[in-house]
Design a protein around this motif. Structure first.
Motif, mmCIF file in Angstrom:
data_model
loop_
_atom_site.group_PDB
_atom_site.id
_atom_site.type_symbol
_atom_site.label_atom_id
_atom_site.label_comp_id
_atom_site.label_asym_id
_atom_site.label_seq_id
_atom_site.Cartn_x
_atom_site.Cartn_y
_atom_site.Cartn_z
ATOM 1 N N ASP A 79 35.321 37.854 32.857
ATOM 2 C CA ASP A 79 35.566 38.688 34.180
ATOM 3 C C ASP A 79 36.680 37.929 34.723
ATOM 4 O OD1 ASP A 79 34.032 40.637 33.062
ATOM 5 O OD2 ASP A 79 32.397 39.969 34.360
ATOM 6 N N VAL A 80 36.464 36.558 34.785
ATOM 7 C CA VAL A 80 37.450 35.632 35.851
ATOM 8 C C VAL A 80 38.765 35.713 34.982
ATOM 9 C CG1 VAL A 80 38.238 33.353 36.794
ATOM 10 C CG2 VAL A 80 35.790 34.513 36.718
ATOM 11 N N ALA A 81 38.726 35.577 33.603
ATOM 12 C CA ALA A 81 40.144 35.479 32.927
ATOM 13 C C ALA A 81 40.800 36.965 33.189
ATOM 14 C CB ALA A 81 39.775 35.230 31.573
ATOM 15 N N ALA A 82 40.059 37.845 33.137
ATOM 16 C CA ALA A 82 40.684 39.301 32.949
ATOM 17 C C ALA A 82 41.533 39.317 34.483
ATOM 18 C CB ALA A 82 39.804 40.300 32.987
ATOM 19 N N LEU A 83 40.892 38.972 35.638
ATOM 20 C CA LEU A 83 41.257 38.767 36.980
ATOM 21 C C LEU A 83 42.452 37.979 37.075
ATOM 22 C CD1 LEU A 83 41.314 39.708 40.077
ATOM 23 C CD2 LEU A 83 39.577 37.695 40.297
ATOM 24 N N LEU A 84 42.579 36.782 36.360
ATOM 25 C CA LEU A 84 43.722 35.753 36.620
ATOM 26 C C LEU A 84 44.842 36.443 35.598
ATOM 27 C CD1 LEU A 84 42.147 32.238 35.960
ATOM 28 C CD2 LEU A 84 43.845 33.009 37.870
ATOM 29 N N VAL A 85 44.380 37.003 34.542
ATOM 30 C CA VAL A 85 45.689 37.810 33.825
ATOM 31 C C VAL A 85 46.399 38.796 34.609
ATOM 32 C CG1 VAL A 85 46.229 39.309 31.684
ATOM 33 C CG2 VAL A 85 44.793 37.145 31.666
#
Lengths: 248, 308
Positions: free
Chosen positions: B72-78
């Motif tokens: 989820d954090v990766a999706a936000l960062l992307v």
């Protein structure tokens, strides 16, 4: 459920690497290579899943030069059923590796993919997470316990300050911490048997994947050596030295 | 263009390693934005806004970030990352999980554990358990980087940056947080402690009994070798080394530690190393500023007593 395990052929962990005199790279000519220790743990875990009847087939895959086969044979001797060598002379970096592994995942459709948490040569620790991203599955990094429960896998992860537990939908990617298991000792008959197991070779160039390295190595160097220290005769002298160094 | 730093916190405070990443970001001379994820985390966002050198805090406050998951954090960062030149974080377990995922989704390479940034896309990082330093250059449009926190000073407080709420994408539902088991300790965090007292396997059952009083004297963090951890004398999360925590304190006590390559990788940048070992030929003595050849079980209590 098929389990796919990715292994890397690296400079043996006991060997202290030397920098080439021109500083262009690490000199690995003639140096002993073996399976990356974290990947050996990944193979062991996959084989244990098969022995428990959870996995039906264990496939080991590696990417690299023809001599990387030695690490595949090691995996086969530990109990993997078959192996795939994606052969290339090119320099490999995690993003390229993840893309090549993705094409193997698409072909083999494993229910679980296990990788080491990092290779002990480049110390990058990226490939598993990158593969999980490209395949769009969950990731359980730095795993010290795994437990398959129905269509999920519970992964206990080693994190800063303790552990946590996450549940991932299968298929998923797991990367191994040292604590996941103790890899078995390979007996001679298993080594002989492994020679009869199939190793499929695929040319990396035939997979239609851009695996060109993105990072350019400008130079390598030895780290700054520490100043030689001294031996003290007793505790009193040690305390005195630490006082003088103003660290007490 | 700016730099986006993924902040880390323990629910109460922004971690020291995030402040060190802010200093590392100075190499680019670009505005620094700090991304704070959390649930009911207004205080954390305010604390982040106070870090000197931070131009703006992006606050991603959502129930799913009560226990942030890499997916989820990766999706936000992307989602945020395409507006940035650099996505940066300290090289911690959290960032090690998240940033490679971000890099792959953005189709860029990642640089792990940089110890120095010599030009805006040129990094020095250790390889082969710290035995070799490599200098690498990345030509990607977005640089994704983790830095070794102990190689950079911590940014001070006292600033007041703008805090902006960001939209959080819905969770992809690939993973669920179940529980965590953190070691409760009143000691400082290992990676940022001023003094570390570490022990090896030879301390056996007396690991805590011998090292605790010495650590207590300094307000030091306890560390251990892999062998001590594997033998069950110390918990996993205090392992110092290539595969554990990397430390660089002012003072490092290596007690009953032979000095295997794997362990040295985690502590050889300490300012002063003190080794106490009964074996005069132990490799640790080649790295120690002050070495004492002695029986640990006598020398350590004697040292503790002499200091108090």
């Amino acid at each position: 459920m098929k389990v796919l395990v990715a292994v890397k052929h690296v400079v043996d962990y006991n060997i202290k690497p030397r920098v080439k005199p021109d500083g262009s790279d690490v000199d690995i000519a003639g140096v002993k290579l073996s399976i990356n220790p974290f990947d050996e743990i990944a193979v062991e875990e996959a084989v244990r899943l098969k022995e428990r009847g959870v996995a039906t087939e264990v496939i080991a895959v590696t990417i690299g030069k023809a001599n990387s086969q030695d690490s595949l044979r090691h995996a086969l001797a530990m109990g993997a059923d078959k192996a795939i060598l994606i052969e290339t002379e090119a320099e490999m970096q995690p993003l390229g590796v993840a893309k090549l592994l993705k094409s193997v995942v698409e072909r083999e459709q494993p229910g679980l993919i296990i990788l080491g948490k990092q290779a002990i040569d480049d110390d990058l620790g990226q490939t598993g997470q990158m593969l999980a991203a490209l395949v769009n599955v969950g990731q359980g990094t730095f795993a010290s316990i795994i437990d398959i429960k129905g269509d999920e896998i519970e992964v206990t992860r080693e994190i800063d300050g303790g552990t946590d537990v996450v549940a991932l939908k299968l298929p998923a990617v797991v990367t191994t911490d040292l604590r996941l298991n103790e890899p078995r000792f390979i007996k001679l008959p298993n080594l002989m048997m492994a020679k009869k197991k199939p190793v499929e070779t695929i040319k990396a160039d035939d997979l239609g994947v851009d695996f060109n390295p993105r990072l350019k190595q400008l130079k390598v160097a030895d780290p700054e050596p520490r100043k030689p220290g001294i031996k003290v005769a007793n505790v009193a002298e040690l305390v005195e030295k630490l006082r003088l160094a103003e660290v007490l | 263009m700016s730099i986006l730093i993924l902040a880390e916190h323990d629910g109460k405070h922004i971690k020291q390693s995030t402040r060190q990443a802010v200093t590392a970001a100075g190499a680019w001379q670009l505005p620094v934005h700090l991304l704070v994820t959390g649930s009911n985390s207004t205080d954390l966002a305010s604390e982040a806004a106070g870090i000197a050198g931070v131009a703006k805090v992006l606050h991603a406050d959502a129930a799913q970030f009560e226990h942030p998951l890499a997916e989820d954090v990766a999706a936000l960062l992307v989602q945020l990352g395409t507006d940035y030149k650099v996505i940066l974080s300290a090289h911690t377990a959290f960032s090690k999980s998240v940033l490679p995922r971000v890099a792959a989704l953005l189709d860029v390479a990642m640089v792990s554990d940089a110890i120095s940034i010599t030009a805006p896309a040129t990094y020095v990082r250790p390889i082969y358990a710290g035995n070799v330093l490599t200098t690498v250059e990345s030509s990607d449009a977005i640089q994704v980087v983790t830095v070794r926190a102990t190689s950079f000073a911590a940014a001070a407080g006292g600033a007041s940056a703008e805090v902006a709420a960001v939209n959080v994408p819905a969770s992809a539902g690939l993973s669920r947080w179940i529980r965590e088991d953190k070691t409760v300790s009143d000691r400082p965090e290992l990676s940022s402690a001023r003094v570390v007292v570490s022990g090896g396997r030879s301390l056996a059952e007396r690991f805590d009994e011998l090292l605790e009083p010495l650590a207590h004297h300094f307000g030091a963090a306890l560390g251990a070798t892999r062998a001590a951890v594997d033998a069950g004398f110390a918990p996993n999360d205090i392992q110092v080394g290539q595969t554990g925590t990397i430390v660089a304190p002012e003072l490092y006590f290596a007690i009953g530690i032979s000095g295997a390559m794997q362990h040295l990788a985690g502590m050889k940048d300490s300012k002063i190393i003190v080794a106490i070992n009964h074996d005069p030929d132990a490799p640790i003595f080649q790295y120690a500023d002050y070495g004492l050849v002695a029986n640990l079980f006598d020398a350590v209590p004697e040292l503790t007593k002499a200091l108090s």
